[in-house]
Scaffold this active site. Structure first.
Site, PDB file in Angstrom:
ATOM      1  N   GLY A  79       0.793  -1.233   0.000  1.00  0.00           N
ATOM      2  CA  GLY A  79       0.000   0.000   0.000  1.00  0.00           C
ATOM      3  C   GLY A  79       0.823   1.279   0.000  1.00  0.00           C
ATOM      4  O   GLY A  79       0.308   2.355   0.254  1.00  0.00           O
ATOM      5  N   LYS A 103       3.385   1.515  -4.927  1.00  0.00           N
ATOM      6  CA  LYS A 103       4.132   0.871  -6.015  1.00  0.00           C
ATOM      7  C   LYS A 103       3.357   0.890  -7.326  1.00  0.00           C
ATOM      8  O   LYS A 103       3.918   1.182  -8.383  1.00  0.00           O
ATOM      9  CB  LYS A 103       4.440  -0.603  -5.668  1.00  0.00           C
ATOM     10  CG  LYS A 103       5.349  -0.811  -4.499  1.00  0.00           C
ATOM     11  CD  LYS A 103       5.659  -2.293  -4.290  1.00  0.00           C
ATOM     12  CE  LYS A 103       4.460  -3.145  -3.985  1.00  0.00           C
ATOM     13  NZ  LYS A 103       3.842  -2.878  -2.679  1.00  0.00           N
ATOM     14  N   THR A 104       2.072   0.551  -7.251  1.00  0.00           N
ATOM     15  CA  THR A 104       1.281   0.442  -8.480  1.00  0.00           C
ATOM     16  C   THR A 104       1.127   1.805  -9.150  1.00  0.00           C
ATOM     17  O   THR A 104       1.210   1.906 -10.384  1.00  0.00           O
ATOM     18  CB  THR A 104      -0.097  -0.173  -8.163  1.00  0.00           C
ATOM     19  OG1 THR A 104       0.107  -1.458  -7.588  1.00  0.00           O
ATOM     20  CG2 THR A 104      -0.947  -0.319  -9.407  1.00  0.00           C
ATOM     21  N   VAL A 105       0.918   2.835  -8.344  1.00  0.00           N
ATOM     22  CA  VAL A 105       0.735   4.167  -8.911  1.00  0.00           C
ATOM     23  C   VAL A 105       2.049   4.655  -9.530  1.00  0.00           C
ATOM     24  O   VAL A 105       2.066   5.212 -10.640  1.00  0.00           O
ATOM     25  CB  VAL A 105       0.199   5.148  -7.837  1.00  0.00           C
ATOM     26  CG1 VAL A 105       0.126   6.556  -8.384  1.00  0.00           C
ATOM     27  CG2 VAL A 105      -1.183   4.691  -7.365  1.00  0.00           C
ATOM     28  N   LYS A 150       2.984  -7.955 -13.340  1.00  0.00           N
ATOM     29  CA  LYS A 150       2.852  -8.257 -11.907  1.00  0.00           C
ATOM     30  C   LYS A 150       2.889  -9.773 -11.798  1.00  0.00           C
ATOM     31  O   LYS A 150       1.871 -10.447 -12.001  1.00  0.00           O
ATOM     32  CB  LYS A 150       1.511  -7.704 -11.400  1.00  0.00           C
ATOM     33  CG  LYS A 150       1.180  -8.049  -9.962  1.00  0.00           C
ATOM     34  CD  LYS A 150       1.482  -6.935  -9.009  1.00  0.00           C
ATOM     35  CE  LYS A 150       1.064  -7.287  -7.581  1.00  0.00           C
ATOM     36  NZ  LYS A 150       1.463  -6.242  -6.624  1.00  0.00           N
ATOM     37  N   GLU A 176       6.295  -5.351 -11.089  1.00  0.00           N
ATOM     38  CA  GLU A 176       5.922  -4.945  -9.724  1.00  0.00           C
ATOM     39  C   GLU A 176       5.880  -6.145  -8.791  1.00  0.00           C
ATOM     40  O   GLU A 176       5.201  -7.139  -9.058  1.00  0.00           O
ATOM     41  CB  GLU A 176       4.554  -4.236  -9.710  1.00  0.00           C
ATOM     42  CG  GLU A 176       4.211  -3.760  -8.291  1.00  0.00           C
ATOM     43  CD  GLU A 176       2.838  -3.127  -8.134  1.00  0.00           C
ATOM     44  OE1 GLU A 176       2.265  -2.667  -9.136  1.00  0.00           O
ATOM     45  OE2 GLU A 176       2.362  -3.100  -6.986  1.00  0.00           O
ATOM     46  N   GLY A 177       6.584  -6.031  -7.664  1.00  0.00           N
ATOM     47  CA  GLY A 177       6.528  -7.068  -6.637  1.00  0.00           C
ATOM     48  C   GLY A 177       5.216  -7.012  -5.879  1.00  0.00           C
ATOM     49  O   GLY A 177       4.346  -6.180  -6.151  1.00  0.00           O
ATOM     50  N   PRO A 205       3.894  13.190  -5.578  1.00  0.00           N
ATOM     51  CA  PRO A 205       2.995  13.649  -4.519  1.00  0.00           C
ATOM     52  C   PRO A 205       1.679  12.883  -4.519  1.00  0.00           C
ATOM     53  O   PRO A 205       1.339  12.213  -5.499  1.00  0.00           O
ATOM     54  CB  PRO A 205       2.763  15.122  -4.880  1.00  0.00           C
ATOM     55  CG  PRO A 205       2.964  15.188  -6.351  1.00  0.00           C
ATOM     56  CD  PRO A 205       3.966  14.132  -6.706  1.00  0.00           C
ATOM     57  N   LEU A 251      -1.967  12.574  -5.200  1.00  0.00           N
ATOM     58  CA  LEU A 251      -2.796  13.261  -6.195  1.00  0.00           C
ATOM     59  C   LEU A 251      -4.261  13.079  -5.837  1.00  0.00           C
ATOM     60  O   LEU A 251      -4.721  11.957  -5.632  1.00  0.00           O
ATOM     61  CB  LEU A 251      -2.510  12.715  -7.601  1.00  0.00           C
ATOM     62  CG  LEU A 251      -1.052  12.845  -8.060  1.00  0.00           C
ATOM     63  CD1 LEU A 251      -0.826  12.065  -9.351  1.00  0.00           C
ATOM     64  CD2 LEU A 251      -0.675  14.305  -8.248  1.00  0.00           C
TER      65      LEU A 251
HETATM   66  N1  ATP Z   1       0.409   9.417  -5.648  1.00  0.00           N
HETATM   67  C1  ATP Z   1      -0.785   9.004  -5.238  1.00  0.00           C
HETATM   68  N2  ATP Z   1      -1.857   9.839  -5.275  1.00  0.00           N
HETATM   69  C2  ATP Z   1      -3.071   9.424  -4.873  1.00  0.00           C
HETATM   70  N3  ATP Z   1      -3.321   8.190  -4.401  1.00  0.00           N
HETATM   71  C3  ATP Z   1      -2.306   7.317  -4.323  1.00  0.00           C
HETATM   72  C4  ATP Z   1      -0.992   7.676  -4.735  1.00  0.00           C
HETATM   73  N4  ATP Z   1      -0.185   6.604  -4.529  1.00  0.00           N
HETATM   74  C5  ATP Z   1      -0.964   5.635  -4.024  1.00  0.00           C
HETATM   75  N5  ATP Z   1      -2.232   6.043  -3.908  1.00  0.00           N
HETATM   76  C6  ATP Z   1      -3.373   5.245  -3.398  1.00  0.00           C
HETATM   77  O1  ATP Z   1      -2.944   4.525  -2.258  1.00  0.00           O
HETATM   78  C7  ATP Z   1      -3.398   3.185  -2.312  1.00  0.00           C
HETATM   79  C8  ATP Z   1      -2.207   2.223  -2.318  1.00  0.00           C
HETATM   80  O2  ATP Z   1      -1.391   2.499  -3.464  1.00  0.00           O
HETATM   81  P1  ATP Z   1      -0.831   1.338  -4.394  1.00  0.00           P
HETATM   82  O3  ATP Z   1      -1.916   0.395  -4.792  1.00  0.00           O
HETATM   83  O4  ATP Z   1      -0.057   1.989  -5.490  1.00  0.00           O
HETATM   84  O5  ATP Z   1       0.142   0.603  -3.358  1.00  0.00           O
HETATM   85  P2  ATP Z   1       1.044  -0.698  -3.610  1.00  0.00           P
HETATM   86  O6  ATP Z   1       2.320  -0.459  -2.921  1.00  0.00           O
HETATM   87  O7  ATP Z   1       1.068  -1.005  -5.050  1.00  0.00           O
HETATM   88  O8  ATP Z   1       0.229  -1.856  -2.834  1.00  0.00           O
HETATM   89  P3  ATP Z   1       0.308  -3.477  -3.060  1.00  0.00           P
HETATM   90  O9  ATP Z   1       1.337  -3.963  -2.080  1.00  0.00           O
HETATM   91  O10 ATP Z   1      -1.084  -3.906  -2.701  1.00  0.00           O
HETATM   92  O11 ATP Z   1       0.670  -3.758  -4.484  1.00  0.00           O
HETATM   93  C9  ATP Z   1      -4.279   3.072  -3.564  1.00  0.00           C
HETATM   94  O12 ATP Z   1      -5.611   3.276  -3.201  1.00  0.00           O
HETATM   95  C10 ATP Z   1      -3.784   4.204  -4.447  1.00  0.00           C
HETATM   96  O13 ATP Z   1      -4.773   4.700  -5.312  1.00  0.00           O
HETATM   97 MG    MG Z   2       0.490  -2.700  -6.073  1.00  0.00          MG
END
Ligand code: ATP
Ligand code: MG
Length: 210
Positions: free
Chosen positions: A14, A17-19, A34, A98-99, A182, A184
């Protein structure tokens, strides 16, 4: 593996990473993979939604497990066993892998995400928060990667810019910062495209030059 292949890992689940991956895939026109998905909300679909790229930019997960749990447990519950090596089905680049979770998340009874990264033989970008607590998580992740000789390109921060915290991580972790994306609000494809191009320039440049 090609130098324009990168693995995106994080200090935690959370963390963003995905964003970050979506911003990089969108800006480079790369391919996203992934390998291990645990949970019904598929990161591949999120990246596709945030980039608007066609299916050809997305490789199928090697394991898509229904339970939103650590991969070893999710696999056990599904009656599956994750086995290494996991290699991408195609080698187009840039390839952004992505891990799941962080570096020491178990994937089976004996191995963690770190073993997956080592078998992929590609360098890692570590996504970290900028909020309080991140220094310890980030330095521990870097030390775990270094101990396994997994090359680290640098850290991408997610959240409000925090120059003093970032400076401590650069100093103690001896790593470069590759950007700071940042929060968003709202998180739309357009906002991510314009913010990502600006705030992730170092990592994008690295991928462009291979
Ligand atoms: N830069 C950003 N601006 C707005 N929301 C964000 C941003 N980065 C992450 N989020 C939100 O935070 C949450 C977690 O982000 P994300 O899914 O990218 O995490 P992750 O590290 O990929 O998690 P996972 O371990 O489940 O793969 C999501 O709801 C995502 O939309
Ligand atoms: Mg992710």
């Amino acid at each position: 593996m090609e130098s324009s292949t990168i693995i995106i890992t994080g200090t935690d689940t959370g963390v963003g990473k995905t964003v970050v991956a979506a911003a990089i895939v969108g800006a480079t026109g790369g391919v996203y993979w992934k390998p291990i998905q645990a949970g019904p909300e598929r990161d591949t679909e999120v990246v596709q939604r945030l980039t608007g790229l066609p299916d050809a930019h997305f490789l199928p997960e090697a394991y898509a497990l229904p339970a939103p749990l650590c991969p070893s447990v999710a696999a056990r519950r599904a009656g599956a066993c994750i086995a290494l090596p996991l290699l991408p089905p195609r080698r187009e680049t840039p390839l952004i892998i992505e891990g799941a979770g962080g570096v020491f998340v178990p994937i089976n009874g004996a191995q963690t995400m770190a073993d997956l990264f080592a078998a992929l033989a590609a360098p890692v970008v570590l996504v970290a928060r900028t909020a309080l607590g991140t220094i310890n998580h980030t330095l521990l992740s870097l030390e775990a990667l270094a101990a396994r000789r997994i090359p680290v390109l640098g850290v991408v921060f997610a959240g409000e810019d925090n120059p003093e915290t970032i400076a401590e991580i650069e100093r103690f972790g001896r790593v470069p910062t590759l950007g700071c994306l940042p929060h968003l609000d709202p998180l739309t494809p357009g906002a991510l495209r314009s913010s990502g191009a600006r705030t992730l320039a170092p990592v994008l440049e690295m991928l462009r030059t291979g």
